[in-house]
Structure formats: C-alpha cells, structure tokens
Design a protein around this motif. Sequence first.
Motif, PDB file in Angstrom:
ATOM      1  N   PRO A   1       3.124   1.029  -4.378  1.00 44.04           N
ATOM      2  CA  PRO A   1       2.376   2.245  -4.727  1.00 44.04           C
ATOM      3  C   PRO A   1       2.169   2.325  -6.236  1.00 44.04           C
ATOM      4  O   PRO A   1       3.030   1.948  -7.020  1.00 44.04           O
ATOM      5  CB  PRO A   1       3.273   3.383  -4.233  1.00 44.04           C
TER       6      PRO A   1
ATOM      7  N   ASN B   1      -2.881  19.957  -6.872  1.00 47.14           N
ATOM      8  CA  ASN B   1      -3.103  19.298  -5.588  1.00 47.14           C
ATOM      9  C   ASN B   1      -3.004  17.779  -5.685  1.00 47.14           C
ATOM     10  O   ASN B   1      -3.090  17.083  -4.687  1.00 47.14           O
ATOM     11  CB  ASN B   1      -4.445  19.712  -4.971  1.00 47.14           C
TER      12      ASN B   1
ATOM     13  N   GLU C   1      -5.065  15.679  -7.028  1.00 49.12           N
ATOM     14  CA  GLU C   1      -6.348  14.992  -7.061  1.00 49.12           C
ATOM     15  C   GLU C   1      -6.730  14.651  -8.496  1.00 49.12           C
ATOM     16  O   GLU C   1      -6.471  15.414  -9.413  1.00 49.12           O
ATOM     17  CB  GLU C   1      -7.410  15.889  -6.443  1.00 49.12           C
TER      18      GLU C   1
ATOM     19  N   PRO D   1      -8.267  11.624  -4.178  1.00 46.71           N
ATOM     20  CA  PRO D   1      -7.016  12.274  -3.770  1.00 46.71           C
ATOM     21  C   PRO D   1      -5.809  11.400  -4.126  1.00 46.71           C
ATOM     22  O   PRO D   1      -5.937  10.176  -4.244  1.00 46.71           O
ATOM     23  CB  PRO D   1      -7.166  12.425  -2.255  1.00 46.71           C
ATOM     24  N   SER D   2      -4.655  12.021  -4.282  1.00 42.87           N
ATOM     25  CA  SER D   2      -3.460  11.262  -4.666  1.00 42.87           C
ATOM     26  C   SER D   2      -3.133  10.169  -3.655  1.00 42.87           C
ATOM     27  O   SER D   2      -2.647   9.106  -4.023  1.00 42.87           O
ATOM     28  CB  SER D   2      -2.256  12.194  -4.852  1.00 42.87           C
ATOM     29  N   SER D   3      -3.431  10.392  -2.395  1.00 38.71           N
ATOM     30  CA  SER D   3      -3.150   9.372  -1.386  1.00 38.71           C
ATOM     31  C   SER D   3      -3.968   8.108  -1.632  1.00 38.71           C
ATOM     32  O   SER D   3      -3.549   7.008  -1.276  1.00 38.71           O
ATOM     33  CB  SER D   3      -3.442   9.905   0.019  1.00 38.71           C
ATOM     34  N   ALA D   4      -5.127   8.256  -2.269  1.00 40.24           N
ATOM     35  CA  ALA D   4      -5.986   7.098  -2.537  1.00 40.24           C
ATOM     36  C   ALA D   4      -5.605   6.407  -3.839  1.00 40.24           C
ATOM     37  O   ALA D   4      -5.606   5.190  -3.912  1.00 40.24           O
ATOM     38  CB  ALA D   4      -7.444   7.517  -2.566  1.00 40.24           C
ATOM     39  N   TYR D   5      -5.283   7.162  -4.882  1.00 39.01           N
ATOM     40  CA  TYR D   5      -5.004   6.469  -6.137  1.00 39.01           C
ATOM     41  C   TYR D   5      -3.608   5.871  -6.180  1.00 39.01           C
ATOM     42  O   TYR D   5      -3.326   5.018  -7.006  1.00 39.01           O
ATOM     43  CB  TYR D   5      -5.307   7.324  -7.375  1.00 39.01           C
ATOM     44  N   THR D   6      -2.724   6.263  -5.288  1.00 42.90           N
ATOM     45  CA  THR D   6      -1.405   5.622  -5.238  1.00 42.90           C
ATOM     46  C   THR D   6      -1.422   4.371  -4.365  1.00 42.90           C
ATOM     47  O   THR D   6      -0.524   3.548  -4.456  1.00 42.90           O
ATOM     48  CB  THR D   6      -0.319   6.586  -4.716  1.00 42.90           C
ATOM     49  N   ASP D   7      -2.439   4.220  -3.539  1.00 43.70           N
ATOM     50  CA  ASP D   7      -2.576   3.053  -2.658  1.00 43.70           C
ATOM     51  C   ASP D   7      -3.575   2.081  -3.293  1.00 43.70           C
ATOM     52  O   ASP D   7      -4.765   2.389  -3.383  1.00 43.70           O
ATOM     53  CB  ASP D   7      -3.068   3.508  -1.292  1.00 43.70           C
TER      54      ASP D   7
ATOM     55  N   GLN E   1      -6.863   1.431  -1.245  1.00 42.47           N
ATOM     56  CA  GLN E   1      -7.779   2.575  -1.211  1.00 42.47           C
ATOM     57  C   GLN E   1      -8.429   2.797  -2.575  1.00 42.47           C
ATOM     58  O   GLN E   1      -9.621   3.088  -2.659  1.00 42.47           O
ATOM     59  CB  GLN E   1      -7.048   3.848  -0.786  1.00 42.47           C
TER      60      GLN E   1
END
Length: 88
Positions: free
Chosen positions: A4, A32, A34, A53-59, A62
């Motif tokens: 990550p 949030n 983002e 979104p944080s889920s995308a920039y930590t992966d 993605q």
Amino acid sequence: MNAPLRVNEALLIADRAFKPFKCVAWAPQDGNGELTLTVIDRTNNNIGRKQIPSSAYTDPAQLECLLQQARAELSEEGYTLQSWSMPQ
C-alpha cells in the motif's frame, strides 16, 4: 510495487505522471481522505482535475489506472505528456 502507498508516495507518483506539466494535490479538510489532483500548464492554467478516493491512491494498481485515464484525457484534449510508467 504491491505494498500500500502512503499519501506522500502517491503524490510523488502523480507529479511525475503529468510531466512536463505541474500536478498540484490537496486533501479537503472534511477528512474523507480523498485527494484532488489538478494539472497546471506552463501559464498556470488548470488543464485537468481528478478526484481520487483514499482506497485508490493507496492501491498502486488503482492509482496507476486512474493516472493513465487522466493522462489519456489530457492527450485527447491535445496536451503532450512525457512518457511515464508506474514505478515498480
């Protein structure tokens, strides 16, 4: 790159993805997680914006996909970017 990413790593990657233009990033104060990336040309005009979104920039996978999409959008608008690939 499978681990990550931290936000600072994601920002450095995003900055390199949009050369020769400048990429400015900020996180809204609402917490949030983002990020908003804005690509700026040499005359300080905003030429592109992407919210991540944080889920995308930590992966890494993605993030790479979103950055490639943003690069493609800029290319379609006539902007020439330097070649780029996601760091391994």
